[in-house]
Design an enzyme around this catalytic site. Structure first.
Site, short mmCIF file in Angstrom:
data_model
loop_
_atom_site.label_atom_id
_atom_site.label_comp_id
_atom_site.label_asym_id
_atom_site.label_seq_id
_atom_site.Cartn_x
_atom_site.Cartn_y
_atom_site.Cartn_z
N ASP A 68 0.87 -1.17 0.00
CA ASP A 68 0.00 0.00 0.00
C ASP A 68 0.91 1.23 0.00
O ASP A 68 2.13 1.12 0.13
CB ASP A 68 -0.98 -0.01 1.18
CG ASP A 68 -2.22 0.84 0.87
OD1 ASP A 68 -2.17 1.64 -0.09
OD2 ASP A 68 -3.23 0.71 1.56
C1 BGC Z 1 -5.07 3.17 0.00
C2 BGC Z 1 -5.19 2.14 -1.08
C3 BGC Z 1 -5.11 2.81 -2.42
C4 BGC Z 1 -3.79 3.54 -2.51
C5 BGC Z 1 -3.55 4.20 -3.84
C6 BGC Z 1 -3.86 4.05 -0.19
O1 BGC Z 1 -3.88 5.14 0.68
O2 BGC Z 1 -5.01 2.53 1.25
O3 BGC Z 1 -6.40 1.44 -0.93
O4 BGC Z 1 -5.25 1.87 -3.44
O5 BGC Z 1 -3.76 4.53 -1.51
O6 BGC Z 1 -4.38 5.27 -4.03
#
Ligand code: BGC
Length: 766
Positions: free
Chosen positions: A299
């Site tokens: 993530d």
């Molecule tokens: C989130 C993810 C997301 C990623 C990219 C993160 O802050 O937890 O679910 O896909 O950002 O935007």
């Protein structure tokens, strides 16, 4: 595939039939996309690549504008540009639109030594431009075909804008409505959650990943993020192995078996280990256990966050831990690109780990057909025709209607009469074209939803008077800003009360702002925000014929409304067509059929509250004293249970049959029931089947959903619904993560919600 009855083990005088995963069989499932042609191509490519280039494949950068996390210091546009030209970037996220995608792809393909195309990721969570209901709402439809269709519409639009990989579906099970991200998932139940996960993966990926209209899916967040302590975002998760295997992991496993090509790990730790650095989850369970051969993306900077967690002392150590644990790609963390090549040279990280990660990423790129044509998603004409296409609007309207849940309907206040009525429409959300779009809609355009006011105005034979009553928020808000709630300005109350006073019926649209749920939006109080509760009570004093339409991204605690307001419609945040869907339900042009995918508590103190709880040693008050499992200030029951949802018609369940009194372990049993539409409207019902395994070596929940079927019945019509139960549906995971099926007594329940009282039983014999 589960294998039942391998050894027979005697534990605590119970005979347990243990079914371990057979590695080979598992591998077949995970390997469905394995293609020897592709593997050979990867072999020869890997031979040509330097360590830096292989690590480059494992590096993902954010584009140059949208942020979906904190901005890293390292990320200047020049650095990114230079790394792109060096062939040190395998993927970019938040680059969208054919023009932009073509520009970055061109550098990767035409200006780097090996010309390896980028994979372009984006959070296509509930649509790209045309928006479907938020995922929690869609899960309330229990309509897997509609959910699949909605994901495929999202894939069609996103792929037309250059995107070939979505960070969805989010398959985190959660029992805590305080957590803002419950809006992104399918609710609290692993069985429903698994079915929805599969529908979404199939919708995004289609049957042919090479098609320019499908995109690779990503099951996230692996794992247990939905169990963040106290519902607080990015928090500690500490759960037992039983919950992990029986509740958290099933939707991920279902997604893997359905061929999902990627998974994302997560910000949380699990039992003391940040999941981004967890070999147990990523290697033992996912890659080795389930045979997953796609790749895992971290993530947003979650590799770096292991330093804050106190699990790695610096970035070098974080990179080493993450890659060893099986995190293949570093999202916007700048850790792999900076540290990994040196770690390999220093002998700290074996190059085989880098080869494996790069291979997995290249495999997905080959499967998408990016090596055949890196610009296959870059067709301006297609982009123009696809975005906001009327067919997409039709599809999202369809699923929006199906997502609405009728929580309460006394005195047949609904459906509304179509003529001769004076209707007051109250609440700022009723005239809002932005909030119904919900959270996680980075590509969408503001104010593109149909408001409830727009939708209801189409029913012209009634008089409709609108009054906002109160502004929910005090300033314009966005995906990255805090939502400022109005707690003071009551100046519009008077007008709203007067409007209600002169009306036959009052429709009040109240709830949360679209950005009050989603990432970073945990709430400690889940009532109606701001002055809305007060407004509701003021209106109630002058007109009791109130239809409360809720707009929200999570279950709300609305005990007063539930006691006093005759009709309550859960309309979530329904996306582009919200107002049309709501109006059609209010006027009975669509008979509501949704059922709650998540329990509504009476108050926050009851949280976590869920239908598949354990019985405890003191489940009831036998002796009229205080010594039993309860609160002294609120009932144990929820406000609205999982699976609940009414219709304008009524359904009668009869002739409940179980095919046998007992079955042996390799046998199956049929359970059936007749359902009759006994009311005045044609309608749909989600027939739900729950079991209870009465005695277990690991205690079993009081109910577990094991089947459901959505049926449509004309007035007076009867249908028979039949379910089959076998060792796969009757078993569970023990604390070692092995799937076991234990002989003994089982109860079976069938009905229209998790509290159905229609029950039978049978015995499973060894
Ligand atoms: C989130 C993810 C997301 C990623 C990219 C993160 O802050 O937890 O679910 O896909 O950002 O935007």
């Amino acid at each position: 595939m589960k294998k039942i009855i391998i050894p027979i083990v005697i534990v605590s005088s119970l005979i347990i039939l243990v079914g371990c995963y057979s590695k080979n069989e598992q591998h077949k499932k995970g390997d469905i996309m394995m293609n020897t042609e592709i593997e050979k191509k990867i072999d020869s490519l890997l031979e040509k690549m330097t360590v830096e280039e292989k690590v480059g494949q494992m590096n993902q950068y954010n584009g140059f504008w949208d942020l979906t996390g904190p901005a890293p210091k390292e990320g200047s546009a020049e650095t990114k540009y230079q790394h792109l030209k060096n062939g040190w970037i395998g993927s970019m996220l938040n680059v969208r639109g054919v023009k932009n995608v073509r520009a970055v792809q061109k550098i990767a393909v035409e200006e780097t030594r090996l010309g390896i195309p980028l994979i372009i990721g984006f959070d296509v969570i509930h649509g790209y431009k045309t928006l479907s209901p938020i995922p929690l709402a869609e899960a309330a439809s229990w309509d897997l075909e509609a959910i699949k269709k909605s994901a495929s519409v999202a894939a069609t639009e996103a792929s037309s804008a250059g995107i070939n990989w979505t960070f969805g579906p989010m398959v985190d099970i959660s029992r805590d409505p305080r957590w803002g991200r419950v809006m992104e998932g399918a609710g609290e139940d692993p069985f429903l959650g698994s079915k929805v996960a599969v529908a979404r993966v199939q919708g995004f990926q289609g049957t042919n990943l090479k098609s320019p209209h499908t995109i690779a899916a990503c099951a996230k967040h692996f794992a247990a993020y939905g169990f963040s302590e106290a519902g607080k975002e990015y928090n500690t998760v500490d759960i037992g192995t039983s919950t992990l295997h029986n509740v958290v992991l099933p939707p991920f496993k279902a997604a893997v078996n359905a061929g999902v090509r990627t998974l994302m790990n997560s910000f949380n730790e699990l039992n003391g280990v940040p999941v981004t650095g967890s070999s147990y989850l990523q290697r033992d369970i996912l890659k080795n256990g389930w045979g997953f051969n796609g790749f895992i993306v971290s993530d947003w900077a979650s590799i770096n966050e292991m330093i804050n967690w106190g699990h790695a002392k610096n970035k070098k150590e974080a990179a080493e831990i993450a890659v060893t644990a099986g995190s293949d790609m570093d999202m916007e963390g700048y850790v792999y690109v900076k540290e990994l090549a040196q770690l390999v040279k220093d002998g700290k990280v074996d190059e085989s780990l880098i080869n494996d990660a790069a291979r997995r990423i290249l495999r997905v790129k080959f499967e998408l057909g990016l090596f055949d044509d890196p610009y296959k998603y870059c067709n301006e004409e297609n982009e123009k025709n696809s975005l906001y296409n009327p067919k997409h609007q039709e599809a999202v309207l369809d699923v929006a209607k199906k997502s609405i849940v009728l929580l309460k309907n006394e005195n047949d206040l609904l459906p509304l009469k179509k003529s001769g009525q004076k209707i007051a429409l109250i609440g700022s959300l009723a005239n809002d074209k932005n909030s119904p779009l919900g959270s996680w809609r980075i590509a969408s355009d503001d104010n593109t939803s149909i408001s409830v006011l727009d939708g209801m105005q189409q029913y012209e034979d009634n008089t409709l008077n609108y009054s906002k009553g109160v502004d929910l928020i005090t300033e314009k808000t966005s995906f990255t800003s805090e939502v400022k709630i109005n707690y003071t300005d009551k100046s519009e109350f008077k007008h709203a009360v007067a409007t209600a006073q002169k009306s036959d019926v009052v429709v009040m649209v109240l709830g949360e702002h679209g950005f009050q749920s989603g990432e970073g939006r945990s709430r400690s109080n889940i009532d109606l925000p701001g002055l809305q509760q007060e407004l509701l009570e003021e209106i109630y004093k002058v007109n009791k014929n109130i239809v409360l339409v809720l707009n929200n991204g999570r279950p709300l605690a609305i005990e007063w409304a539930s006691e006093n307001i005759p009709s309550i419609v859960e309309a979530w945040q329904l996306g582009s067509q919200a107002g049309n869907a709501i109006a059609q339900v209010l006027y009975g042009d669509y008979n509501p059929s949704g059922k709650l995918p998540m329990t509504f508590p009476r108050n926050v103190g009851q949280i976590p509250i869920y239908y598949n709880y354990k019985n405890t040693g003191r489940p009831i008050n036998k002796d009229n004293n205080v010594f039993w499992s309860h609160y002294i200030d609120v009932e144990n029951t929820p406000l609205y249970p999982f699976g609940h949802g009414l219709s304008y018609t009524t359904f009668n369940y009869s002739n409940f049959r179980i095919s046998k009194k007992s079955i042996s372990i390799n046998d199956s049993i049929k359970v059936s029931v007749n359902v009759t539409n006994t009311g005045k409207y044609d309608g749909k019902e989600v027939v739900q089947l729950y079991i209870r395994d009465m005695v277990g070596s690991n205690t079993r929940p009081v109910r577990e959903l094991k089947g459901f079927e959505l049926i449509e019945l004309k007035i007076g019509e009867t249908k028979t619904v039949e379910f089959t139960l076998d060792k796969n549906t009757l078993g569970f995971y023990n604390n070692d993560g092995e799937f076991i099926t234990e002989p003994g007594d089982f109860k079976v329940f069938i009905g229209g919600s998790s509290t159905t009282t229609l029950e039978g039983q049978f015995e499973l014999i060894p």
